[in-house]
Design a protein around this motif. Structure first.
Motif, short mmCIF file in Angstrom:
data_model
loop_
_atom_site.label_atom_id
_atom_site.label_comp_id
_atom_site.label_asym_id
_atom_site.label_seq_id
_atom_site.Cartn_x
_atom_site.Cartn_y
_atom_site.Cartn_z
N TYR A 41 0.89 -1.16 0.00
CA TYR A 41 0.00 0.00 0.00
C TYR A 41 0.93 1.21 0.00
O TYR A 41 1.92 1.23 0.73
CB TYR A 41 -0.88 0.03 1.25
CG TYR A 41 -2.15 -0.81 1.17
CD1 TYR A 41 -2.57 -1.41 -0.01
CD2 TYR A 41 -2.96 -0.96 2.29
CE1 TYR A 41 -3.74 -2.16 -0.07
CE2 TYR A 41 -4.14 -1.70 2.24
CZ TYR A 41 -4.52 -2.30 1.06
OH TYR A 41 -5.68 -3.03 1.01
N ALA A 42 0.58 2.22 -0.82
CA ALA A 42 1.47 3.38 -0.94
C ALA A 42 0.76 4.65 -0.53
O ALA A 42 -0.44 4.83 -0.81
CB ALA A 42 1.97 3.51 -2.37
N ASP A 71 0.37 8.72 -1.18
CA ASP A 71 0.40 9.40 -2.48
C ASP A 71 1.72 10.13 -2.73
O ASP A 71 1.95 10.62 -3.84
CB ASP A 71 -0.81 10.33 -2.65
CG ASP A 71 -0.98 11.30 -1.48
OD1 ASP A 71 -0.08 11.38 -0.61
OD2 ASP A 71 -2.04 11.97 -1.43
N ALA A 76 4.63 8.49 -2.35
CA ALA A 76 5.65 7.43 -2.47
C ALA A 76 6.41 7.55 -3.79
O ALA A 76 5.86 7.94 -4.82
CB ALA A 76 4.97 6.05 -2.38
N ARG A 77 7.69 7.20 -3.72
CA ARG A 77 8.52 7.20 -4.94
C ARG A 77 9.35 5.92 -4.93
O ARG A 77 10.09 5.65 -3.99
CB ARG A 77 9.43 8.43 -4.98
CG ARG A 77 8.64 9.74 -5.00
CD ARG A 77 9.50 10.92 -5.36
NE ARG A 77 9.99 10.88 -6.74
CZ ARG A 77 9.27 11.24 -7.80
NH1 ARG A 77 8.04 11.68 -7.65
NH2 ARG A 77 9.80 11.17 -9.01
N ASP A 129 6.36 7.46 -9.52
CA ASP A 129 5.51 7.96 -8.43
C ASP A 129 4.40 6.96 -8.10
O ASP A 129 4.24 5.94 -8.79
CB ASP A 129 4.96 9.37 -8.74
CG ASP A 129 3.99 9.38 -9.92
OD1 ASP A 129 3.43 8.31 -10.27
OD2 ASP A 129 3.79 10.47 -10.50
N ALA A 130 3.63 7.27 -7.06
CA ALA A 130 2.65 6.31 -6.54
C ALA A 130 1.57 6.00 -7.58
O ALA A 130 1.15 4.85 -7.73
CB ALA A 130 2.01 6.88 -5.28
N LYS A 131 1.14 7.02 -8.31
CA LYS A 131 0.05 6.84 -9.28
C LYS A 131 0.50 5.86 -10.37
O LYS A 131 -0.21 4.92 -10.73
CB LYS A 131 -0.29 8.20 -9.88
CG LYS A 131 -1.55 8.25 -10.67
CD LYS A 131 -2.00 9.72 -10.83
CE LYS A 131 -3.21 9.81 -11.74
NZ LYS A 131 -2.86 9.65 -13.15
N GLU A 167 0.77 2.34 -9.09
CA GLU A 167 -0.52 1.64 -8.96
C GLU A 167 -1.00 1.17 -10.34
O GLU A 167 -1.41 0.03 -10.52
CB GLU A 167 -1.57 2.56 -8.32
CG GLU A 167 -2.89 1.83 -8.06
CD GLU A 167 -3.96 2.73 -7.47
OE1 GLU A 167 -3.94 3.96 -7.70
OE2 GLU A 167 -4.85 2.19 -6.78
N VAL A 183 1.88 -1.51 -6.84
CA VAL A 183 1.22 -1.35 -5.54
C VAL A 183 -0.25 -1.70 -5.66
O VAL A 183 -0.87 -1.52 -6.70
CB VAL A 183 1.40 0.08 -4.95
CG1 VAL A 183 2.83 0.54 -5.02
CG2 VAL A 183 0.50 1.09 -5.58
N VAL A 189 -3.32 3.11 -3.48
CA VAL A 189 -2.68 4.36 -3.02
C VAL A 189 -3.67 5.11 -2.13
O VAL A 189 -4.86 5.16 -2.46
CB VAL A 189 -2.29 5.25 -4.22
CG1 VAL A 189 -1.65 6.55 -3.74
CG2 VAL A 189 -1.36 4.51 -5.17
#
Ligand code: CAA
Length: 257
Positions: free
Chosen positions: A120-121, A123, A125-126, A166-168, A171, A176, A179
């Motif tokens: 789970y990340a 928003d 997260a990198r 990046d997180a997006k 996902e 992941v 997010v």
């Protein structure tokens, strides 16, 4: 047990481990890897723990293996010592293990998250494998697990250029599971961990084992493996309780055996 590089806390049936080397952005040195393994051993042995959460700070899950520690290492000693062999043990745990990743998950930090069962990340997260910038390559399974998670194109691009994701994007790419706004990350992760921990422990452990088999074997062998342990789970108390509870329209009372 008193640790210097991690914090541990039990919340109901969930064991939480927080990486805690803030001055080094949770860089993974030998002491941290050793303490992380001790804490995981402890939770694995504890029958009252059904799920484990691994997290870091809001700025960094972990910014990699400790470059300062590694910079002085020499071959052949690093080979003789089998440097990072202890890190492999983290990915060999049998209970469900969730990574809650906020901020940087770079190099060994990304590899650590990849050793967990899902991520789970937050928003912010990198994710990245910047080892290429140091004249080396991932050393805790990144070339293998990132490729399995993302496919060859993105894994090659990330490992060869060192760029961060990046997180997006993570996902969308399947790295992941979900997010969340960073302030809600731990709460949402604990919610999922609690849900898992309330299930029958043999069934969550066997599910994990069967899914991980995907990465080791052919489809036919994997299905055979699943069938064998599906048959075996009929020897548990919780299979009887789970099915009887459904038939009797009540909540199951799992004994985790
Ligand atoms: N190892 C050791 N120390 C680290 C570290 C690491 N991987 N990452 C950060 N730190 C330390 C910094 O040296 C700094 O310490 P000092 O204050 O004593 O100088 C402190 O953490 C804070 O870091 P920054 O000042 O650099 O913070 P920033 O916000 O400006 O930058 C960052 C953040 C972009 C993550 C940057 O710290 C960075 O690039 N870190 C290294 C990332 C990296 O290359 N990771 C891969 C490591 S190799 C590896 O992991 C091999 C493998 O496969 C196992």
């Amino acid at each position: 047990m008193a640790y210097e590089t991690i914090l541990t806390e039990v919340k109901g049936r969930v064991g939480v481990i927080t990486l805690n080397r803030p001055k080094a952005l949770n860089a993974l040195n030998s002491q941290l890897i050793e303490e992380l393994n001790l804490a995981l051993d402890d939770y694995e042995r504890n029958p009252d723990i059904g799920c484990i959460v691994l997290t870091g700070s809001e700025k960094a899950f972990a910014a990699g293996a400790d470059i300062k520690e590694m910079s002085v290492l020499e071959y052949p000693q690093i080979y003789l010592d089998d440097f990072f062999a202890q890190a492999d043990r983290i990915g060999q745990r049998r209970k469900p293990l969730i990574a809650a990743v906020a901020g940087y998950a770079l190099g060994g930090g990304c590899e650590l998250a990849l050793m967990c069962d899902f991520i789970y990340a937050g928003d912010n997260a990198r994710f990245g494998q910047p080892e290429i910038n140091l004249g080396v390559l991932p050393g805790i399974g990144g070339t293998q697990r990132l490729t399995r998670a993302l496919g060859k194109a993105k894994a090659m691009e990330m490992c060869l250029t060192g760029r961060q994701m990046d997180a997006k994007e993570a996902e969308t790419a399947g790295l992941v599971a979900q997010v969340f706004p960073v302030g809600q990350l731990l709460e949402e992760t604990l919610k999922a961990a609690n849900t898992i921990a309330e299930k029958s422990l043999p069934s969550t452990m066997m599910t994990k084992e069967a899914i991980n088999r995907v990465f080791e074997t052919s489809l036919a062998e994997g299905v055979r493996f699943e069938r064998r342990i599906f048959h075996a789970i009929f020897a548990t108390h919780d299979q009887k309780e789970g099915m009887n509870a459904f038939v009797e329209k009540r909540k199951p009372d799992f004994k985790h055996q």
